[in-house]
Motif scaffolding. Structure first.
Motif, mmCIF file in Angstrom:
data_model
loop_
_atom_site.group_PDB
_atom_site.id
_atom_site.type_symbol
_atom_site.label_atom_id
_atom_site.label_comp_id
_atom_site.label_asym_id
_atom_site.label_seq_id
_atom_site.Cartn_x
_atom_site.Cartn_y
_atom_site.Cartn_z
ATOM 1 N N SER A 184 -10.778 4.124 45.053
ATOM 2 C CA SER A 184 -11.748 3.048 45.150
ATOM 3 C C SER A 184 -11.441 2.627 46.565
ATOM 4 O O SER A 184 -10.291 2.460 46.993
ATOM 5 C CB SER A 184 -11.406 1.861 44.526
ATOM 6 N N PHE A 185 -12.668 2.649 47.352
ATOM 7 C CA PHE A 185 -12.483 2.360 48.851
ATOM 8 C C PHE A 185 -13.878 1.670 49.404
ATOM 9 O O PHE A 185 -14.833 1.789 48.664
ATOM 10 C CB PHE A 185 -12.287 3.477 49.642
ATOM 11 N N SER A 186 -13.930 1.178 50.574
ATOM 12 C CA SER A 186 -15.308 0.579 51.230
ATOM 13 C C SER A 186 -15.579 1.401 52.275
ATOM 14 O O SER A 186 -14.706 1.899 52.834
ATOM 15 C CB SER A 186 -14.839 -0.998 51.403
ATOM 16 N N LEU A 187 -17.006 1.404 52.516
ATOM 17 C CA LEU A 187 -17.556 2.144 53.762
ATOM 18 C C LEU A 187 -18.084 1.169 54.726
ATOM 19 O O LEU A 187 -18.648 1.507 55.780
ATOM 20 C CB LEU A 187 -18.682 3.175 53.593
ATOM 21 N N THR A 188 -17.547 -0.095 54.480
ATOM 22 C CA THR A 188 -17.978 -1.011 55.351
ATOM 23 C C THR A 188 -17.220 -1.074 56.527
ATOM 24 O O THR A 188 -16.225 -1.053 56.712
ATOM 25 C CB THR A 188 -17.838 -2.471 54.684
ATOM 26 N N ASP A 189 -18.087 -1.516 57.788
ATOM 27 C CA ASP A 189 -17.267 -1.381 59.052
ATOM 28 C C ASP A 189 -16.328 -2.557 58.975
ATOM 29 O O ASP A 189 -16.350 -3.559 58.461
ATOM 30 C CB ASP A 189 -18.376 -1.835 60.182
ATOM 31 N N GLY A 190 -15.167 -2.384 59.338
ATOM 32 C CA GLY A 190 -13.966 -3.336 59.733
ATOM 33 C C GLY A 190 -13.075 -3.350 58.504
ATOM 34 O O GLY A 190 -12.096 -4.071 58.600
ATOM 35 N N PRO A 206 -10.959 -2.055 49.635
ATOM 36 C CA PRO A 206 -11.993 -2.562 48.810
ATOM 37 C C PRO A 206 -12.195 -4.061 49.382
ATOM 38 O O PRO A 206 -11.036 -4.707 49.922
ATOM 39 C CB PRO A 206 -11.655 -2.618 47.445
ATOM 40 N N PRO A 207 -13.472 -4.680 49.612
ATOM 41 C CA PRO A 207 -13.662 -6.130 49.936
ATOM 42 C C PRO A 207 -13.191 -7.036 49.012
ATOM 43 O O PRO A 207 -12.581 -8.030 49.807
ATOM 44 C CB PRO A 207 -15.260 -6.160 49.809
ATOM 45 N N GLY A 208 -12.682 -6.921 47.840
ATOM 46 C CA GLY A 208 -12.398 -7.935 46.849
ATOM 47 C C GLY A 208 -12.570 -7.329 45.523
ATOM 48 O O GLY A 208 -13.253 -6.564 45.423
ATOM 49 N N ILE A 209 -11.974 -8.340 44.653
ATOM 50 C CA ILE A 209 -12.238 -7.701 43.179
ATOM 51 C C ILE A 209 -12.391 -9.157 42.424
ATOM 52 O O ILE A 209 -12.163 -10.319 42.763
ATOM 53 C CB ILE A 209 -10.763 -7.235 42.633
ATOM 54 N N GLN A 210 -13.040 -8.907 41.313
ATOM 55 C CA GLN A 210 -13.228 -9.904 40.448
ATOM 56 C C GLN A 210 -12.145 -10.346 39.425
ATOM 57 O O GLN A 210 -11.528 -9.143 39.017
ATOM 58 C CB GLN A 210 -14.651 -9.991 39.649
ATOM 59 N N ALA A 211 -11.777 -11.265 38.882
ATOM 60 C CA ALA A 211 -10.538 -11.636 38.089
ATOM 61 C C ALA A 211 -10.958 -10.828 36.686
ATOM 62 O O ALA A 211 -12.337 -11.456 36.105
ATOM 63 C CB ALA A 211 -10.350 -13.051 38.001
ATOM 64 N N ASP A 250 -13.700 -9.062 63.376
ATOM 65 C CA ASP A 250 -14.739 -9.461 62.765
ATOM 66 C C ASP A 250 -14.600 -10.896 62.305
ATOM 67 O O ASP A 250 -13.772 -11.130 61.409
ATOM 68 C CB ASP A 250 -14.748 -8.292 61.402
ATOM 69 N N ARG A 251 -15.423 -11.473 62.913
ATOM 70 C CA ARG A 251 -15.523 -12.982 62.512
ATOM 71 C C ARG A 251 -15.726 -13.285 60.895
ATOM 72 O O ARG A 251 -15.321 -14.367 60.353
ATOM 73 C CB ARG A 251 -16.687 -13.678 63.382
ATOM 74 N N ASN A 252 -16.475 -12.629 60.355
ATOM 75 C CA ASN A 252 -16.800 -12.747 58.933
ATOM 76 C C ASN A 252 -15.594 -12.613 58.053
ATOM 77 O O ASN A 252 -15.549 -12.883 56.869
ATOM 78 C CB ASN A 252 -18.184 -11.791 58.532
ATOM 79 N N ASN A 303 -8.076 -12.038 65.975
ATOM 80 C CA ASN A 303 -8.589 -11.247 67.083
ATOM 81 C C ASN A 303 -8.606 -9.724 66.773
ATOM 82 O O ASN A 303 -8.772 -9.357 65.713
ATOM 83 C CB ASN A 303 -7.507 -11.454 68.200
ATOM 84 N N ASP A 304 -8.638 -8.853 67.791
ATOM 85 C CA ASP A 304 -8.643 -7.589 67.638
ATOM 86 C C ASP A 304 -7.458 -6.633 67.849
ATOM 87 O O ASP A 304 -7.327 -5.554 68.280
ATOM 88 C CB ASP A 304 -9.962 -7.006 68.404
ATOM 89 N N ASN A 305 -6.348 -7.294 67.555
ATOM 90 C CA ASN A 305 -5.102 -6.835 67.928
ATOM 91 C C ASN A 305 -4.055 -7.559 67.074
ATOM 92 O O ASN A 305 -3.178 -8.328 67.493
ATOM 93 C CB ASN A 305 -4.874 -6.887 69.336
ATOM 94 N N HIS A 306 -4.135 -7.516 65.503
ATOM 95 C CA HIS A 306 -3.245 -8.243 64.753
ATOM 96 C C HIS A 306 -2.746 -7.516 63.701
ATOM 97 O O HIS A 306 -3.285 -6.218 63.260
ATOM 98 C CB HIS A 306 -4.052 -9.385 64.137
ATOM 99 N N ILE A 307 -1.754 -8.010 62.964
ATOM 100 C CA ILE A 307 -1.335 -7.534 61.662
ATOM 101 C C ILE A 307 -1.610 -8.416 60.476
ATOM 102 O O ILE A 307 -1.397 -9.680 60.670
ATOM 103 C CB ILE A 307 0.220 -7.162 61.723
ATOM 104 N N GLY A 308 -1.929 -7.962 59.486
ATOM 105 C CA GLY A 308 -2.386 -9.005 58.257
ATOM 106 C C GLY A 308 -2.005 -8.459 56.831
ATOM 107 O O GLY A 308 -1.572 -7.249 56.854
ATOM 108 N N ILE A 309 -1.764 -9.360 56.006
ATOM 109 C CA ILE A 309 -1.395 -8.928 54.771
ATOM 110 C C ILE A 309 -2.356 -9.095 53.768
ATOM 111 O O ILE A 309 -3.044 -10.668 53.846
ATOM 112 C CB ILE A 309 0.040 -9.776 54.360
ATOM 113 N N ASP A 310 -2.755 -8.479 52.933
ATOM 114 C CA ASP A 310 -4.055 -8.399 51.927
ATOM 115 C C ASP A 310 -3.490 -8.229 50.753
ATOM 116 O O ASP A 310 -2.937 -7.339 50.331
ATOM 117 C CB ASP A 310 -5.063 -7.518 52.455
ATOM 118 N N VAL A 311 -3.970 -9.077 49.991
ATOM 119 C CA VAL A 311 -3.862 -8.985 48.551
ATOM 120 C C VAL A 311 -4.981 -8.755 47.691
ATOM 121 O O VAL A 311 -5.695 -9.945 47.523
ATOM 122 C CB VAL A 311 -2.785 -10.046 47.929
ATOM 123 N N ASN A 312 -5.791 -7.862 47.173
ATOM 124 C CA ASN A 312 -7.109 -7.864 46.345
ATOM 125 C C ASN A 312 -8.189 -8.423 47.142
ATOM 126 O O ASN A 312 -9.205 -8.563 46.500
ATOM 127 C CB ASN A 312 -6.772 -8.576 45.200
#
Length: 270
Positions: free
Chosen positions: A115-121, A126-131, A148-150, A155-164
């Motif tokens: 499962s993956f996304s081809l969207t830039d950024g 994957p962009p997100g999931i539904q419960a 990506d402001r959206n 900024n363009d030099n950061h580390i983030g933690i993503d969950v779903n």
């Protein structure tokens, strides 16, 4: 595909360790898109000619590169519903032409490796999931080199933690920590989660041997509610409208199921 060492150690009936050190020149890796193995490294993306941007409907899988350990790893014991894990890896992000930097890459733990996304950024995330009870789930630590402001990037030099969700629940400007994801130098990341503390911690430094004393990013999250019993582990990257080569090597990983809360944390693997 690859394993230079594999150890499963039963210490007590209530918990066990799974630990491996991948030998990145062998074959225990599943590759998607642009990813390939070279010498002792995983190369996640290739150089792009960013002067040519195909229409969205013709965007190819090669805009994303992914690499996963061949077999899913057990993260949860249904009888106790708790886990701890740690990993370390070295990486380099380089750019060899006049194009802007690519999107970046992420360490990924997911219930669905395809499962993956081809969207830039999105770095292939994957962009997100539904419960729902049977939803795909994922956890990622992203090393983001594109603003990506959206996505509410800082900024363009950061580390983030993503969950779903590709919108990070926590992130840090690494330049403020004396680091730079874009300088082309090899860096090492250490990631650790302990269910007893419901805490994920990320360390990053230029030395591959000594973990910094303080993490650059810490977030409170209960991953036992996000993970399924078996999950896939690996890396994902994308270039979007840019062109970067994302390289990962010296990858080590360990899970500990049912670690008693009173037990002292294991040292990060280096």
């Amino acid at each position: 595909m690859f394993l230079s060492s594999l150890k499963i150690m039963f210490a007590l009936p209530i918990f066990f360790f799974f630990f491996f050190t991948p030998s990145l020149s062998s074959n225990n890796i599943i590759l998607f898109g642009d990813a390939f193995l070279s010498a002792s490294s995983i190369i996640l993306t290739r150089e792009n000619n960013c002067s040519y941007q195909p229409p969205l409907q013709t965007t190819a899988l090669s805009s994303v590169g992914r690499a996963f350990f061949e077999k899913p790893v057990r993260f949860l014991d249904p009888s106790i519903n708790a886990t701890a894990f740690s990993c370390s890896f070295s990486f380099t992000i380089t750019k060899t032409n006049s194009c802007p930097f690519g999107d970046g890459f992420a360490f990924l733990v997911t219930s669905n490796a395809s499962s993956f996304s081809l969207t830039d950024g999105y770095m292939g995330l994957p962009p997100g999931i539904q419960a729902s009870s049977d939803q795909d789930s994922y956890f990622a630590v992203e090393f983001d080199t594109s603003f990506d402001r959206n996505l509410e990037d800082i900024n363009d030099n950061h580390i983030g933690i993503d969950v779903n969700n590709v919108k990070s629940l926590a992130s840090i400007d690494v330049v403020s920590k004396g680091l730079d994801l874009k300088n082309g130098k090899e860096m090492t990341a250490w990631i650790e989660y302990r269910d007893s503390e419901k805490m994920i911690s990320v360390w990053v430094g230029y030395s591959g041997e000594v973990r910094p004393l303080s993490p650059v990013l810490v977030a409170q999250i209960d991953l036992s509610k996000q993970f399924k019993e078996f999950m896939h582990i690996g890396f994902t990257a994308s270039n979007g409208k840019g062109s970067s080569i994302h390289i990962v090597n010296k990858w080590r990983f360990k899970t500990v199921l049912g670690l008693p809360p009173s037990t002292k944390p294991q040292q990060g693997i280096v």
